[in-house]
Design a protein around this motif. Structure first.
Motif, PDB file in Angstrom:
ATOM      1  N   LYS A   1      -8.455   4.708   8.728  1.00  0.00           N
ATOM      2  CA  LYS A   1      -8.375   4.362   9.844  1.00  0.00           C
ATOM      3  C   LYS A   1      -8.582   5.377  11.121  1.00  0.00           C
ATOM      4  O   LYS A   1      -7.336   6.094  11.012  1.00  0.00           O
ATOM      5  CB  LYS A   1      -7.736   3.429  10.091  1.00  0.00           C
ATOM      6  CG  LYS A   1      -7.348   1.772   8.531  1.00  0.00           C
ATOM      7  CD  LYS A   1      -8.494   0.619   9.542  1.00  0.00           C
ATOM      8  CE  LYS A   1      -8.133   0.079   8.541  1.00  0.00           C
ATOM      9  NZ  LYS A   1      -9.286  -1.567   8.894  1.00  0.00           N
TER      10      LYS A   1
ATOM     11  N   TYR B   1       0.412  -1.150  -0.359  1.00  0.00           N
ATOM     12  CA  TYR B   1      -0.031  -0.199  -0.270  1.00  0.00           C
ATOM     13  C   TYR B   1       1.316   1.118  -0.065  1.00  0.00           C
ATOM     14  O   TYR B   1       0.922   2.440  -0.468  1.00  0.00           O
ATOM     15  CB  TYR B   1      -0.903   0.444   1.660  1.00  0.00           C
ATOM     16  CG  TYR B   1      -1.977   1.524   1.444  1.00  0.00           C
ATOM     17  CD1 TYR B   1      -3.455   1.398   0.488  1.00  0.00           C
ATOM     18  CD2 TYR B   1      -1.409   2.317   2.108  1.00  0.00           C
ATOM     19  CE1 TYR B   1      -3.456   2.173   0.569  1.00  0.00           C
ATOM     20  CE2 TYR B   1      -2.873   3.364   1.659  1.00  0.00           C
ATOM     21  CZ  TYR B   1      -3.451   2.836   1.517  1.00  0.00           C
ATOM     22  OH  TYR B   1      -4.562   5.346   1.576  1.00  0.00           O
TER      23      TYR B   1
ATOM     24  N   ALA C   1      -9.909   0.568  -2.132  1.00  0.00           N
ATOM     25  CA  ALA C   1     -11.118   0.374  -1.153  1.00  0.00           C
ATOM     26  C   ALA C   1     -10.666   0.493   0.669  1.00  0.00           C
ATOM     27  O   ALA C   1     -10.600   1.297   1.173  1.00  0.00           O
ATOM     28  CB  ALA C   1     -11.276  -1.062  -1.585  1.00  0.00           C
ATOM     29  N   VAL C   2      -8.958   0.702   0.691  1.00  0.00           N
ATOM     30  CA  VAL C   2      -8.149   0.972   1.739  1.00  0.00           C
ATOM     31  C   VAL C   2      -8.169   2.498   2.049  1.00  0.00           C
ATOM     32  O   VAL C   2      -8.584   2.724   2.831  1.00  0.00           O
ATOM     33  CB  VAL C   2      -6.451  -0.165   1.660  1.00  0.00           C
ATOM     34  CG1 VAL C   2      -6.328   0.797   2.678  1.00  0.00           C
ATOM     35  CG2 VAL C   2      -6.744  -1.355   1.696  1.00  0.00           C
ATOM     36  N   SER C   3      -7.948   2.781   1.235  1.00  0.00           N
ATOM     37  CA  SER C   3      -8.046   4.749   1.026  1.00  0.00           C
ATOM     38  C   SER C   3      -9.327   5.309   0.932  1.00  0.00           C
ATOM     39  O   SER C   3      -9.072   6.363   2.115  1.00  0.00           O
ATOM     40  CB  SER C   3      -6.803   5.446  -0.418  1.00  0.00           C
ATOM     41  OG  SER C   3      -6.441   4.660  -0.736  1.00  0.00           O
ATOM     42  N   LEU C   4     -10.002   4.449   0.245  1.00  0.00           N
ATOM     43  CA  LEU C   4     -11.623   5.006   1.091  1.00  0.00           C
ATOM     44  C   LEU C   4     -11.959   5.040   2.571  1.00  0.00           C
ATOM     45  O   LEU C   4     -13.089   5.068   3.412  1.00  0.00           O
ATOM     46  CB  LEU C   4     -12.766   3.972   0.268  1.00  0.00           C
ATOM     47  CG  LEU C   4     -12.758   5.329  -2.002  1.00  0.00           C
ATOM     48  CD1 LEU C   4     -13.573   4.674  -2.278  1.00  0.00           C
ATOM     49  CD2 LEU C   4     -12.986   6.873  -1.213  1.00  0.00           C
ATOM     50  N   GLU C   5     -11.538   3.312   2.859  1.00  0.00           N
ATOM     51  CA  GLU C   5     -12.253   3.182   4.309  1.00  0.00           C
ATOM     52  C   GLU C   5     -11.454   3.706   4.794  1.00  0.00           C
ATOM     53  O   GLU C   5     -12.171   4.619   6.143  1.00  0.00           O
ATOM     54  CB  GLU C   5     -11.657   1.658   3.831  1.00  0.00           C
ATOM     55  CG  GLU C   5     -12.197   0.914   5.774  1.00  0.00           C
ATOM     56  CD  GLU C   5     -11.597  -0.370   5.802  1.00  0.00           C
ATOM     57  OE1 GLU C   5     -10.559  -0.364   6.384  1.00  0.00           O
ATOM     58  OE2 GLU C   5     -11.727  -1.574   5.025  1.00  0.00           O
TER      59      GLU C   5
END
Length: 149
Positions: A136, A14, A130-134
């Motif tokens: 944390k 990532y 998807a990780v970027s939009l999610e």
């Protein structure tokens, strides 16, 4: 990819994706025509015209895919050299020489087969986007070690 073509791309993290994404954003802005440059430089992102925004997004998507293929791609199968001056031909049954996996050939392929480019973007980028939009919200702040949010 369809057409009997497959791209060989090694895995990347990532962090590596974010690095390439940043470079692609810079390239998309740098390649803007002078008329767009003036608008990009003088206005806030919210005030940029939809046409300019779409043009920047298109250049960004192209640059991102190309950079990922150049940095993490290890080759392709099914793209062969055509007779002199005719570009590449996609033919899985061809007895000809496979086209070299180099920037000009990759760009030619992506331009000639936009459906394959879109498919590649979806396959390669969807997990990272998807990780970027999610996000944390509870992840530790990088500078303090204290949860953000």
């Amino acid at each position: 990819m369809g057409y009997g073509v497959s791209f060989l791309v090694r895995g990347f993290s990532y962090a590596e994706f974010k690095e390439v994404e940043s470079a692609a954003q810079r390239i998309a802005r740098e390649q803007a025509p002078m008329s767009e440059q003036a608008e990009l430089d003088s206005m806030d992102d919210e005030d940029i015209s939809p046409e300019t925004e779409d043009a920047v997004k298109g250049r960004y998507a192209h640059a991102l895919l190309l950079l990922i293929l150049l940095k993490f791609g290890t080759g392709w199968r099914g793209v062969v050299l055509a007779p002199e001056g005719e570009g590449e031909v996609v033919d899985p049954d061809a007895e000809e020489i496979e086209a070299p996996f180099v920037k000009p050939r990759i760009e030619d392929f992506l331009e000639q087969f936009p459906g394959a480019a879109l498919s590649l973007q979806q396959q390669l980028l969807t997990p990272y986007q998807a990780v970027s939009l999610e996000g944390k919200g509870s992840a530790p702040s990088q500078s303090t070690g204290i949860p953000a949010g």
